[in-house]
Design an enzyme around this catalytic site. Structure first.
Site, mmCIF file in Angstrom:
data_model
loop_
_atom_site.group_PDB
_atom_site.id
_atom_site.type_symbol
_atom_site.label_atom_id
_atom_site.label_comp_id
_atom_site.label_asym_id
_atom_site.label_seq_id
_atom_site.Cartn_x
_atom_site.Cartn_y
_atom_site.Cartn_z
ATOM 1 C CE1 TYR A 181 18.024 19.025 -19.489
ATOM 2 C CE2 TYR A 181 17.500 18.560 -17.196
ATOM 3 C CZ TYR A 181 18.326 19.128 -18.147
ATOM 4 O OH TYR A 181 19.449 19.804 -17.752
ATOM 5 C CG HIS A 232 17.196 29.077 -5.146
ATOM 6 N ND1 HIS A 232 17.935 27.920 -5.066
ATOM 7 C CD2 HIS A 232 15.928 28.678 -5.366
ATOM 8 C CE1 HIS A 232 17.139 26.879 -5.232
ATOM 9 N NE2 HIS A 232 15.920 27.307 -5.415
ATOM 10 C CB CYS A 245 23.293 21.089 -22.503
ATOM 11 S SG CYS A 245 22.104 21.684 -21.280
ATOM 12 N NE ARG A 283 22.453 22.405 -16.858
ATOM 13 C CZ ARG A 283 21.952 22.771 -15.677
ATOM 14 N NH1 ARG A 283 22.762 23.067 -14.664
ATOM 15 N NH2 ARG A 283 20.644 22.841 -15.500
ATOM 16 C CG HIS A 325 10.014 23.138 -4.938
ATOM 17 N ND1 HIS A 325 10.867 22.217 -4.393
ATOM 18 C CD2 HIS A 325 10.778 24.174 -5.329
ATOM 19 C CE1 HIS A 325 12.097 22.680 -4.439
ATOM 20 N NE2 HIS A 325 12.068 23.871 -4.998
#
Length: 478
Positions: free
Chosen positions: A340, A92, A208, A167, A67
């Protein structure tokens, strides 16, 4: 254990089931009937981990280790329904493929005593989020992910607060300033304590890591918000130098044990940077409390945000509550996980590579984008921005108006006066052409002579990060 093939990931914490593909054939499993009580007994590794969503029951035992939101977070739902958690982590339900492509193959039955009203009383955790400017380009509102509007980017070298890109991973924390404390190792400071300390102003652009991800989706599907080029903005920040704070609490330049500085926000997001950046007298890392002369807006970290000039946006932790020094990187998906980390273009399966051996993104590569193409008498005026991580100034922007056959240098404008190796903010540029039809391309070169790569196919990666390939726009004015 069944093997998971990583098709798409997610940078969101919580019960983010990323887009893994279940490679086990479950088609022959018998669909059984269960009760809520039956499911509740499957909340541990011995009995298996089951969850429900609506009237369906899923066995996620073999999924929890993979996960991307972390094992601890997904185990919060063990033996229970996903609805309360997905109410917070709406990534989700914003993406229908998560249920179709991930949960459905793990389905083992249905609820015989399904109660459609069971979670009806759940309070929307986003109800207290701040109001936002309607001109922002919204990708999602819960959590909020929005770009600076294209037609506003070039209007201001320093982006107005209300037009800054947003963000967010979670609901915006509602922090009681009277009770607020910043913890530094085992010490604590109030906001007023910080404001009494020597302060500094720094103008810094933040981008970002997924900026321009949307272009990569034209090559192959990636994971995360499909940003255009508006996930980048610039502000003047005011706050206390991080170096001063660390020195005040006993950290010295000669400390050979400390390698990293950890930051944690009130909403649970964590990241870290090398001690060399934190303690660099010229690195300009701030614990900021003002943005463009005002208290930090709630969307941008009120009351405190760490500003790490030249670094990817995720390291600039908002709603800062804790700073810790350590010999290791901070644990968590935003630092050590895949969220990232820049993988090569030929990796399609995360199981084919050791994620822990891939360095996390810190300084971003050189970037430029075409923003405005404006008719100007017999010419076209082309305008855009360029920026590079690590304080590397922009020394050149090359423009082609015929698809790359011929090139010329753009005129560097605001931002070009910055010191070449301390250029934390972007540089605006302009170019005039008589070509009124064709493909316009821009590419920038920074002070280390890094240049944007031509081919976006080689910039592609499964997370859609670090896209700095040549920016192209086809144009035709009759």
């Amino acid at each position: 254990m069944s093997r998971f093939k990583y098709i798409l990931g997610t940078s969101s914490i919580g019960l983010s089931i990323g887009l893994f593909y279940w490679n086990k054939n479950n088609n022959n499993k018998k669909v059984n009937k269960f009760t809520y009580d039956d499911v509740s007994k499957h909340d541990n590794s011995t009995n298996g981990i089951w969850v429900t969503y609506k009237d369906n029951v899923y066995d996620i035992t073999n999924f929890i280790e993979n996960h991307p939101g972390g094992k601890d977070k997904i185990l919060l739902s063990a033996g229970k329904g996903l609805e309360p958690y997905w109410n917070i982590y709406k990534q989700h339900t914003n993406n229908s493929s998560i249920i179709k492509d991930i949960l459905t193959p793990m389905k083992i039955g249905t609820l015989s005593n399904y109660d459609p009203e069971k979670y009806k009383g759940i309070t929307d955790p986003y109800i207290n989020d701040p109001d936002r400017d309607t001109e922002l380009n919204f990708h999602s509102r819960s959590p909020c992910n929005a770009e600076t509007p294209k037609n506003q980017i070039m209007n201001n070298w320093i982006t107005p607060n209300e037009l800054w890109y947003i963000r967010n991973h979670h609901p915006v924390p509602d922090i009681d300033i009277k009770k607020f404390k910043l913890t530094i190792n085992n010490n604590s400071l109030s906001l007023e304590d910080l404001k009494k300390m020597k302060c500094k102003k720094v103008i810094s652009t933040i981008q970002c890591g997924g900026n321009r991800r949307g272009e990569l989706n034209n090559i192959g599907k990636t994971s995360g918000t499909s940003w255009d080029y508006g996930a980048i903005s610039t502000a003047e920040w005011r706050g206390v130098p991080l170096r001063d704070l660390l020195i005040n609490f006993g950290i010295t330049d000669n400390d050979n044990i400390i390698n990293h500085v950890h930051f944690e926000g009130y909403e649970g997001v964590k990241s870290s940077i090398p001690i060399e950046k934190a303690m660099n007298n010229y690195g300009d890392v701030l614990v900021a409390y003002e943005m463009n002369g005002e208290d930090l807006p709630r969307d941008h970290g009120f009351p405190l945000r760490v500003i790490i000039p030249g670094y990817v946006g995720i390291r600039n932790i908002k709603w800062l509550k804790k700073i810790t020094t350590s010999d290791k990187e901070v644990d968590g998906i935003w630092q050590r996980g895949i969220s990232y980390k820049g993988l090569p273009h030929y990796i399609k399966d995360a199981n084919d590579i050791s994620i822990d051996k891939i360095a996390p993104i810190q300084e971003l590569p050189v970037q430029s984008c075409i923003v405005d193409i404006l008719p100007d008498k017999e010419k076209l005026k082309i305008k855009g921005f360029a920026w590079s991580g690590g304080g590397r100034g922009i020394i050149r922007v090359d423009i082609s108006c015929d698809g790359g056959k011929t090139w010329n240098m753009a005129e560097l404008k605001k931002g070009s006066e910055q010191k070449l190796n301390k250029a934390w903010a972007w540089t605006f540029w302009e170019f005039n052409t008589t070509n009124k039809k064709g493909e316009i391309i821009c590419k920038a070169t920074d002070s280390s002579y890094n240049t944007q790569p031509e081919n976006s196919e080689f910039s592609w990666n499964i997370r859609g990060l670090n896209n700095n390939s040549w920016h192209r726009i086809k144009w035709n004015i009759k």
